[in-house]
Motif scaffolding. Structure first.
Motif, short mmCIF file in Angstrom:
data_model
loop_
_atom_site.label_atom_id
_atom_site.label_comp_id
_atom_site.label_asym_id
_atom_site.label_seq_id
_atom_site.Cartn_x
_atom_site.Cartn_y
_atom_site.Cartn_z
N VAL A 17 -23.95 16.87 40.56
CA VAL A 17 -24.56 18.12 40.71
C VAL A 17 -23.73 19.12 39.90
N ASP A 18 -24.26 19.66 38.66
CA ASP A 18 -23.43 20.46 37.66
C ASP A 18 -23.87 21.94 38.01
N ILE A 19 -23.07 22.94 38.28
CA ILE A 19 -23.29 24.15 38.54
C ILE A 19 -22.79 25.20 37.47
N LEU A 20 -23.59 25.92 36.87
CA LEU A 20 -22.75 26.92 35.80
C LEU A 20 -22.36 28.22 36.58
N ILE A 21 -21.45 28.78 36.70
CA ILE A 21 -21.04 30.04 37.16
C ILE A 21 -20.55 30.95 36.08
N ILE A 22 -21.52 32.35 36.04
CA ILE A 22 -21.38 33.34 34.80
C ILE A 22 -20.74 34.38 35.53
N ALA A 23 -19.33 34.68 35.38
CA ALA A 23 -18.88 35.89 35.75
C ALA A 23 -18.37 36.92 34.95
N ASN A 24 -18.27 38.19 35.39
CA ASN A 24 -17.76 39.15 34.26
C ASN A 24 -16.57 38.62 34.04
N LYS A 25 -16.43 38.72 32.44
CA LYS A 25 -14.92 38.49 31.75
C LYS A 25 -13.71 38.99 32.37
N LYS A 26 -13.81 40.13 33.04
CA LYS A 26 -12.65 40.42 33.76
C LYS A 26 -12.26 40.13 35.29
N ASN A 27 -13.43 39.30 35.63
CA ASN A 27 -13.12 38.76 36.95
C ASN A 27 -13.01 37.29 36.91
N ILE A 28 -12.83 36.64 35.65
CA ILE A 28 -12.82 35.22 35.30
C ILE A 28 -11.44 34.76 36.25
N ASP A 29 -10.22 35.39 35.91
CA ASP A 29 -8.87 34.88 36.27
C ASP A 29 -9.19 34.89 38.06
N LYS A 30 -9.85 35.95 38.58
CA LYS A 30 -9.73 36.18 40.22
C LYS A 30 -10.77 35.09 40.42
N THR A 31 -11.74 34.90 39.82
CA THR A 31 -12.83 33.80 40.26
C THR A 31 -11.95 32.40 40.27
N LYS A 32 -11.29 32.10 39.25
CA LYS A 32 -10.58 30.59 39.01
C LYS A 32 -9.59 30.46 40.45
N LYS A 33 -9.02 31.44 40.56
CA LYS A 33 -8.09 31.41 41.90
C LYS A 33 -8.88 31.25 43.20
N LEU A 34 -9.86 32.00 43.19
CA LEU A 34 -10.84 31.79 44.53
C LEU A 34 -11.19 30.31 44.56
N LEU A 35 -11.76 29.79 43.42
CA LEU A 35 -12.25 28.45 43.62
C LEU A 35 -11.25 27.52 43.79
N VAL A 36 -9.98 27.42 43.26
CA VAL A 36 -8.99 26.76 43.36
C VAL A 36 -8.35 26.76 44.96
N LYS A 37 -8.33 28.09 45.29
CA LYS A 37 -7.99 28.16 47.05
C LYS A 37 -9.16 27.70 47.80
N ALA A 38 -10.14 27.36 47.30
CA ALA A 38 -11.67 26.93 47.93
C ALA A 38 -11.49 25.15 47.83
N ASN A 39 -10.44 24.61 47.33
CA ASN A 39 -10.38 23.25 46.80
C ASN A 39 -11.20 22.85 45.90
N TYR A 40 -11.55 23.59 45.06
CA TYR A 40 -12.14 23.13 43.80
C TYR A 40 -11.08 22.64 42.77
N GLU A 41 -10.88 21.56 42.21
CA GLU A 41 -9.87 21.16 41.46
C GLU A 41 -10.11 21.37 39.78
N ILE A 42 -9.28 22.15 39.13
CA ILE A 42 -9.48 22.31 37.68
C ILE A 42 -9.48 21.05 36.62
N MET A 43 -10.70 20.90 35.85
CA MET A 43 -10.38 19.66 35.15
C MET A 43 -10.26 20.15 33.83
N SER A 44 -8.88 20.17 33.65
CA SER A 44 -8.39 20.82 32.18
C SER A 44 -9.00 19.99 31.13
N HIS A 45 -9.18 18.77 31.39
CA HIS A 45 -9.74 17.84 30.19
C HIS A 45 -11.03 18.21 29.62
#
Length: 165
Positions: free
Chosen positions: A52-80
């Motif tokens: 299941v692919d999900i696109l999250i569109i967040a305000n540019k100024k909220n991107i870093d905060k959103t990334k941190k929230l997702l990592v904290k909620a156990n979503y793993e960044i796929m840098s590749h």
């Protein structure tokens, strides 16, 4: 175990999985975030890998905060599979029937990723012919890639770009 690159038939359960994930994400993220079901599982009747692919569109100024929230909620960044336009995440859920995977793609309004991804989904939803051509390409890509994600994505790239206008 979920085979990494195996073509599966469409199932309505993917819409339910998306809705459950969207509900979790809505509780976690800013109300300004837009959450879209994308990828093969978002196209009725269309098969795919069952992710299941999900696109999250967040305000540019909220991107870093959103990334941190997702990592904290156990979503793993796929840098590749992340780039300047998008940060991708994965999360696996273990159920009685095996593993289910969710991919999140975080971007900002009017980014190339947001435009192309939504356009491609809409074009697939409108055209059975496009679905058939993409399905054939994906099935070939699964065989050629033999589980190598980078190869699999590369084999689909031009087709997706060409059909996302």
């Amino acid at each position: 175990f979920m085979k990494k690159y195996k073509f599966r038939k469409y199932s309505k359960k993917f819409v339910n999985l998306f809705e459950k994930e969207k509900s979790k994400l809505n509780k976690l993220l800013s109300s300004n975030s837009k959450i879209e079901h994308i990828g093969s599982t978002s196209v009725p009747g269309f098969g795919g890998k069952g992710i299941v692919d999900i696109l999250i569109i967040a305000n540019k100024k909220n991107i870093d905060k959103t990334k941190k929230l997702l990592v904290k909620a156990n979503y793993e960044i796929m840098s590749h599979v992340s780039d300047l336009d998008r940060t991708s995440f994965k999360k696996d859920y273990w159920k009685l029937f095996g593993k289910r995977r969710v991919h999140l793609h975080l971007t900002y309004p009017n980014s190339k990723t947001a435009r192309e991804t939504i356009n491609f989904r809409e074009n697939l939803r409108k055209s059975i012919s496009l679905q058939k051509r993409y399905e054939n390409l994906k099935k070939k890509a699964v065989k050629i890639a033999k589980g190598e994600g980078k190869i699999y994505r590369k084999l689909k790239e031009n087709f997706m770009k060409k059909n996302s206008k």
